[in-house]
Design a protein around this motif. Structure first.
Motif, PDB file in Angstrom:
ATOM      1  N   UNK A  69       0.893  -1.101  -0.031  1.00 11.92           N
ATOM      2  CA  UNK A  69      -0.075   0.043   0.048  1.00 11.92           C
ATOM      3  C   UNK A  69       0.849   1.098   0.002  1.00 11.92           C
ATOM      4  N   UNK A  70       2.164   1.152   0.089  1.00 12.98           N
ATOM      5  CA  UNK A  70       3.120   2.394   0.150  1.00 12.98           C
ATOM      6  C   UNK A  70       3.074   2.900  -1.577  1.00 12.98           C
ATOM      7  N   UNK A  71       2.605   4.495  -1.426  1.00 17.64           N
ATOM      8  CA  UNK A  71       2.319   4.939  -2.828  1.00 17.64           C
ATOM      9  C   UNK A  71       3.777   5.457  -3.273  1.00 17.64           C
ATOM     10  N   UNK A  72       4.192   5.204  -4.441  1.00 22.13           N
ATOM     11  CA  UNK A  72       5.474   5.708  -4.856  1.00 22.13           C
ATOM     12  C   UNK A  72       5.139   7.101  -5.440  1.00 22.13           C
ATOM     13  N   UNK A  73       5.887   8.289  -4.661  1.00 17.67           N
ATOM     14  CA  UNK A  73       5.746   9.394  -5.433  1.00 17.67           C
ATOM     15  C   UNK A  73       7.010   9.788  -6.310  1.00 17.67           C
ATOM     16  N   UNK A  74       7.951   9.345  -6.046  1.00 21.21           N
ATOM     17  CA  UNK A  74       9.017   9.647  -7.178  1.00 21.21           C
ATOM     18  C   UNK A  74      10.089   8.603  -7.444  1.00 21.21           C
ATOM     19  N   UNK A  75      10.718   8.527  -8.329  1.00 20.66           N
ATOM     20  CA  UNK A  75      11.838   7.385  -8.522  1.00 20.66           C
ATOM     21  C   UNK A  75      12.911   8.287  -9.439  1.00 20.66           C
ATOM     22  N   UNK A  76      14.214   8.126  -8.856  1.00 17.48           N
ATOM     23  CA  UNK A  76      15.271   8.864  -9.396  1.00 17.48           C
ATOM     24  C   UNK A  76      16.488   7.743  -9.612  1.00 17.48           C
ATOM     25  N   UNK A  77      16.759   7.291 -10.826  1.00 17.53           N
ATOM     26  CA  UNK A  77      17.664   6.444 -11.382  1.00 17.53           C
ATOM     27  C   UNK A  77      18.991   7.272 -11.597  1.00 17.53           C
ATOM     28  N   UNK A  78      20.009   6.730 -10.757  1.00 15.15           N
ATOM     29  CA  UNK A  78      21.523   7.292 -11.030  1.00 15.15           C
ATOM     30  C   UNK A  78      22.403   6.428 -10.958  1.00 15.15           C
ATOM     31  N   UNK A  79      22.624   5.930 -12.516  1.00 14.37           N
ATOM     32  CA  UNK A  79      23.506   4.865 -12.852  1.00 14.37           C
ATOM     33  C   UNK A  79      23.016   3.720 -12.127  1.00 14.37           C
ATOM     34  N   UNK A  80      23.817   3.073 -11.170  1.00  9.27           N
ATOM     35  CA  UNK A  80      23.715   1.535 -10.452  1.00  9.27           C
ATOM     36  C   UNK A  80      22.907   1.944  -9.172  1.00  9.27           C
ATOM     37  N   UNK A  81      22.373   3.192  -8.956  1.00 14.83           N
ATOM     38  CA  UNK A  81      21.444   3.632  -7.857  1.00 14.83           C
ATOM     39  C   UNK A  81      20.108   3.807  -8.049  1.00 14.83           C
ATOM     40  N   UNK A  82      19.217   3.820  -6.965  1.00 16.79           N
ATOM     41  CA  UNK A  82      17.900   3.937  -7.331  1.00 16.79           C
ATOM     42  C   UNK A  82      17.321   4.723  -5.883  1.00 16.79           C
ATOM     43  N   UNK A  83      16.805   5.827  -6.245  1.00 13.51           N
ATOM     44  CA  UNK A  83      16.309   6.544  -4.879  1.00 13.51           C
ATOM     45  C   UNK A  83      14.778   6.580  -5.070  1.00 13.51           C
ATOM     46  N   UNK A  84      14.058   6.069  -4.060  1.00 18.55           N
ATOM     47  CA  UNK A  84      12.692   5.997  -4.123  1.00 18.55           C
ATOM     48  C   UNK A  84      12.093   6.742  -3.059  1.00 18.55           C
TER      49      UNK A  84
END
Length: 253
Positions: A69-84
């Motif tokens: 039920x967690x709503x994903x607000x934004x996703x940022x992909x930086x090379x081999x990293x992922x910020x959610x």
């Protein structure tokens, strides 16, 4: 009383244009079908990229036990990293920013004692807050944290070798023998680069897209595109003229 034909009434006072990139479209009033299709294709590609990022984010969240039920607000992909960034009503921190990375080649080496799974996201940082106004700061802090992660910074940065429109700027004016593409295949590869740059610019420039008046950057890209298209379509003739020493004949013709 003289009545003008309906088609003349519809077009009277409306400037008619011919799309330089899609001459087969003929005259049109507001929108070139070819350009409209390109914009649609760009939008669809952007949607596909966004959906792919959200799929990766959900997989990463699932691996650390985040509830569905967690709503994903934004996703940022930086090379081999992922910020959610997520919002999860009922959790201790309603808003959270989780940072993941992919395992390195050494970590997935089967000769390791406990090799990791290739493609499985690893949680390397987690931040929580109580209001949506805290999210920008948490995301900024997560990006700063990436610069301190040895597994990410030990890898050399990949130098982009992809050709851009700036690599073709020498073709904005009548082409010389020195600048002329060596092969027809190379000329068409230049055309692909120029067309992609024009489509990208058109998607983000309201002036060029809607009122048909080119901005400075649009004019520059358009000049390069026209010249590159000429090089590709007329390659055989230009090759004979430029490499045969008849450049003046080409410029006059």
């Amino acid at each position: 009383m003289l009545v003008e034909p309906a088609h003349q009434l519809l077009t009277k006072g409306t400037p008619m244009q011919t799309c330089r990139r899609h001459p087969e479209a003929g005259h049109f009033m507001a929108t070139c079908p070819g350009c409209a299709q390109e914009l649609y294709d760009i939008e669809q590609r952007n949607i596909a990229k966004t959906n792919a990022l959200h799929t990766q984010a959900r997989q990463a969240l699932n691996l650390v036990g985040t509830t569905p039920d967690a709503e994903i607000i934004s996703v940022h992909r930086d090379g081999e990293a992922l910020i959610v960034a997520t919002q999860q009503p009922g959790a201790f921190h309603t808003f959270a920013v989780d940072t993941f990375r992919l395992p390195t080649a050494e970590e997935i080496d089967p000769d390791q004692v406990d090799p990791l799974t290739a493609g499985a996201w690893l949680l390397i940082d987690s931040r929580g807050g109580y209001g949506s106004d805290e999210l920008p700061g948490m995301v900024a802090s997560a990006k700063d944290h990436l610069r301190t992660v040895p597994e990410l910074n030990a890898q050399p940065e990949k130098q982009s070798t992809e050709m851009t429109i700036n690599d073709l700027r020498h073709l904005a004016s009548p082409v010389t023998a020195a600048a002329f593409p060596a092969t027809k295949a190379l000329a068409y590869s230049y055309l692909d680069v120029a067309e992609a740059a024009w489509s990208k610019h058109l998607a983000g420039c309201w002036k060029c897209r809607s009122i048909g008046e080119l901005c400075a950057e649009g004019g520059r890209i358009s000049q390069i595109l026209d010249q590159v298209a000429t090089c590709a379509v007329d390659w055989d003739e230009l090759n004979d003229c430029l490499r045969g020493g008849d450049r003046e004949l080409y410029l006059c013709g």
